[in-house]
Design a protein around this motif. Structure first.
Motif, PDB file in Angstrom:
ATOM      1  N   HIS A   1      -1.001   9.922  22.359  1.00  0.00           N
ATOM      2  CA  HIS A   1       0.959   9.361  23.098  1.00  0.00           C
ATOM      3  C   HIS A   1       1.187  10.224  22.589  1.00  0.00           C
ATOM      4  N   ARG A   2       2.201  10.500  23.277  1.00  0.00           N
ATOM      5  CA  ARG A   2       3.347  11.485  23.380  1.00  0.00           C
ATOM      6  C   ARG A   2       4.612  11.133  23.073  1.00  0.00           C
ATOM      7  N   SER A   3       5.858  11.827  22.857  1.00  0.00           N
ATOM      8  CA  SER A   3       6.864  11.125  22.143  1.00  0.00           C
ATOM      9  C   SER A   3       8.185  13.025  23.211  1.00  0.00           C
ATOM     10  N   ILE A   4       8.921  11.437  23.975  1.00  0.00           N
ATOM     11  CA  ILE A   4       9.733  11.818  25.130  1.00  0.00           C
ATOM     12  C   ILE A   4      11.030  12.065  24.656  1.00  0.00           C
ATOM     13  N   ASN A   5      12.246  13.058  24.902  1.00  0.00           N
ATOM     14  CA  ASN A   5      13.633  12.559  23.913  1.00  0.00           C
ATOM     15  C   ASN A   5      14.294  12.780  25.204  1.00  0.00           C
ATOM     16  N   ILE A   6      15.020  11.881  25.893  1.00  0.00           N
ATOM     17  CA  ILE A   6      15.293  11.162  27.152  1.00  0.00           C
ATOM     18  C   ILE A   6      16.868  11.295  26.302  1.00  0.00           C
ATOM     19  N   GLY A   7      17.260  11.859  25.617  1.00  0.00           N
ATOM     20  CA  GLY A   7      18.466  11.043  25.111  1.00  0.00           C
ATOM     21  C   GLY A   7      19.613  12.788  24.568  1.00  0.00           C
ATOM     22  N   THR A   8      20.648  12.634  23.755  1.00  0.00           N
ATOM     23  CA  THR A   8      21.299  13.703  23.889  1.00  0.00           C
ATOM     24  C   THR A   8      21.378  13.855  21.525  1.00  0.00           C
ATOM     25  N   GLU A   9      20.735  12.928  21.673  1.00  0.00           N
ATOM     26  CA  GLU A   9      20.146  13.215  19.685  1.00  0.00           C
ATOM     27  C   GLU A   9      19.001  12.814  19.080  1.00  0.00           C
ATOM     28  N   PRO A  10      18.525  13.679  17.991  1.00  0.00           N
ATOM     29  CA  PRO A  10      17.320  13.813  18.215  1.00  0.00           C
ATOM     30  C   PRO A  10      16.712  12.447  17.928  1.00  0.00           C
ATOM     31  N   PHE A  11      15.291  12.373  18.782  1.00  0.00           N
ATOM     32  CA  PHE A  11      14.874  10.958  18.506  1.00  0.00           C
ATOM     33  C   PHE A  11      13.642  11.075  17.446  1.00  0.00           C
ATOM     34  N   THR A  12      14.283  10.204  16.731  1.00  0.00           N
ATOM     35  CA  THR A  12      13.689   9.634  15.304  1.00  0.00           C
ATOM     36  C   THR A  12      12.683   8.632  15.493  1.00  0.00           C
ATOM     37  N   THR A  13      11.595   8.545  14.627  1.00  0.00           N
ATOM     38  CA  THR A  13      10.350   7.299  14.754  1.00  0.00           C
ATOM     39  C   THR A  13      10.437   7.322  13.307  1.00  0.00           C
ATOM     40  N   PHE A  14       9.516   6.462  12.359  1.00  0.00           N
ATOM     41  CA  PHE A  14       9.461   6.294  11.501  1.00  0.00           C
ATOM     42  C   PHE A  14       7.292   5.869  11.818  1.00  0.00           C
ATOM     43  N   PHE A  15       6.295   6.580  11.413  1.00  0.00           N
ATOM     44  CA  PHE A  15       4.954   6.437  12.096  1.00  0.00           C
ATOM     45  C   PHE A  15       4.115   5.720  10.685  1.00  0.00           C
ATOM     46  N   VAL A  16       3.652   5.353  11.556  1.00  0.00           N
ATOM     47  CA  VAL A  16       1.607   4.823  10.664  1.00  0.00           C
ATOM     48  C   VAL A  16       0.999   4.410  11.069  1.00  0.00           C
ATOM     49  N   PHE A  17      -0.188   5.092  10.298  1.00  0.00           N
ATOM     50  CA  PHE A  17      -1.303   5.020  11.097  1.00  0.00           C
ATOM     51  C   PHE A  17      -2.956   5.268  10.230  1.00  0.00           C
ATOM     52  N   ARG A  18      -4.294   4.651  10.062  1.00  0.00           N
ATOM     53  CA  ARG A  18      -4.791   4.788   9.788  1.00  0.00           C
ATOM     54  C   ARG A  18      -5.466   6.168   9.067  1.00  0.00           C
ATOM     55  N   ALA A  19      -5.236   6.661   7.637  1.00  0.00           N
ATOM     56  CA  ALA A  19      -5.353   8.092   7.410  1.00  0.00           C
ATOM     57  C   ALA A  19      -6.594   9.161   7.616  1.00  0.00           C
ATOM     58  N   ASP A  20      -8.012   8.370   8.173  1.00  0.00           N
ATOM     59  CA  ASP A  20      -9.199   9.090   8.523  1.00  0.00           C
ATOM     60  C   ASP A  20      -9.176   8.795  10.679  1.00  0.00           C
ATOM     61  N   ALA A  21      -7.819   8.587  11.140  1.00  0.00           N
ATOM     62  CA  ALA A  21      -7.690   8.444  12.220  1.00  0.00           C
ATOM     63  C   ALA A  21      -7.581   9.771  13.036  1.00  0.00           C
ATOM     64  N   GLY A  22      -7.374  11.020  11.953  1.00  0.00           N
ATOM     65  CA  GLY A  22      -7.763  12.174  13.356  1.00  0.00           C
ATOM     66  C   GLY A  22      -6.862  12.186  14.091  1.00  0.00           C
ATOM     67  N   HIS A  23      -6.544  13.350  14.544  1.00  0.00           N
ATOM     68  CA  HIS A  23      -5.359  13.953  15.499  1.00  0.00           C
ATOM     69  C   HIS A  23      -6.488  15.039  16.691  1.00  0.00           C
ATOM     70  N   ASP A  24      -6.088  14.583  17.610  1.00  0.00           N
ATOM     71  CA  ASP A  24      -7.637  15.315  19.220  1.00  0.00           C
ATOM     72  C   ASP A  24      -6.429  15.903  19.865  1.00  0.00           C
ATOM     73  N   TYR A  25      -5.834  17.023  19.254  1.00  0.00           N
ATOM     74  CA  TYR A  25      -4.979  17.588  20.226  1.00  0.00           C
ATOM     75  C   TYR A  25      -5.684  17.597  21.639  1.00  0.00           C
ATOM     76  N   GLY A  26      -7.289  18.633  20.854  1.00  0.00           N
ATOM     77  CA  GLY A  26      -7.955  20.185  21.906  1.00  0.00           C
ATOM     78  C   GLY A  26      -7.964  18.677  23.722  1.00  0.00           C
ATOM     79  N   THR A  27      -8.185  17.188  23.603  1.00  0.00           N
ATOM     80  CA  THR A  27      -8.599  17.319  24.749  1.00  0.00           C
ATOM     81  C   THR A  27      -6.698  16.909  25.804  1.00  0.00           C
ATOM     82  N   ILE A  28      -5.956  16.401  25.471  1.00  0.00           N
ATOM     83  CA  ILE A  28      -4.553  16.731  25.859  1.00  0.00           C
ATOM     84  C   ILE A  28      -4.923  18.404  26.512  1.00  0.00           C
TER      85      ILE A  28
END
Lengths: 200, 200
Positions: B144-171
């Protein structure tokens, strides 16, 4: 239940609206808890009977989207506890432990003024005040109950592991150790006279 | 990192503020991603060089509170992607898979106008528009990737399982199958010329 029950496929991305001003989704029916569902949960039984004699008010509502009971999924939605009191005890949710006790929950308050009353089986308890913008971490093992101490609907966005489950029974039979009443116009924590250790 | 790094005890309830108007917590330092950290991620390399030649703008920031890597805990915070473009491609986050692939994530948009671009290893992709009040379910297995298509800061609140981890390498090595550019003043999905199947 209304007819607003879309069959989400939780394996495909989907979105729905929880308006920031009141949390009441136009895309799904809420689950509503009226006062009649909370018999015995407030400390003052005669005040409860009196409140019931003039109607059966809506105490709170929340959204259950039907997330699959899978440890990789997340349940989410909003919870709205309305302002009001039974005797001098504020309107509150039933509160519950998670059936899988060691699962946390995240809350983010968007409206109103409330308290989250939390306690674990070991007897540790904790009270956190929530106002718009406050995020709260309910750790693993903590039962949690929302309490509206303000004049507006106390509204939060919540997320928890979808397989966590809700154990209402422990609270319904034992109650909480503490309760929150209004005293001299302010919230005051007291021992719950109805609380009892589990009989064995 | 600033000195605003309180050592939360995740086994005890705690709260902190994420203001509803901008998501920028006064209680914790954010992680900031400047354009220099995103070399090669935008399609137009010469536009990237040009943007870098006049500075190194902040593209996005988000909050990492340091949740323990435990399946019963939850990581949460806000993510703010700023308005801007590299060539005709909108500012976006790097995006990532979860290391534990079969873990979902919940987003709730509070400000701005954005897209969430999602794809799974099987090649299914999905784009959801987010505006204030829209909640999004990113299912298991979806980068998942956030993309701002507007003129204001695109702002979200997020929650995920704390052990999920982030795999940036594949992307970072493969890229996304799709990208979103502005064409005639509107967002347009295109095939990413840089995307490639994993070499084996």
């Amino acid at each position: 239940m209304s007819d607003k029950q879309p069959g989400w496929n939780w394996n495909v991305p989907f979105s729905l609206t929880f308006p920031l001003e009141n949390g009441l989704s136009p895309d799904h029916a809420s689950t509503k808890r009226y006062l009649s569902a909370m018999q015995g949960m407030f400390a003052d039984d005669s005040a409860f009977e009196e409140a019931m004699s003039v109607g059966n008010p809506l105490v709170y509502e929340f959204f259950e989207l039907g997330a699959p009971s899978d440890a990789g999924d997340l349940a989410f939605g909003t919870s709205i506890t309305y302002p009001g009191k039974v005797g001098n005890e504020y309107y509150m949710t039933k509160g519950h432990f998670h059936t899988i006790l060691a699962t946390a929950e995240v809350y983010w308050c968007i409206r109103g003024q409330g308290l989250m009353l939390m306690e674990n089986p070991e007897g540790d308890w904790n009270l956190q005040e929530l106002t718009p913008g406050k995020a709260l971490y309910v750790p693993k093992r903590y039962a949690h109950r929302s309490i509206n101490i303000g004049t507006e609907p106390f509204t939060t966005f919540f997320v928890f592991r979808a397989d966590a489950g809700h154990d209402y029974g422990t609270i319904e039979t034992k109650g909480y150790r503490k309760l929150v009443v209004e005293l001299d116009g302010k919230p005051q924590v007291m021992d719950n006279p109805k609380w009892r250790e589990e009989e064995r």
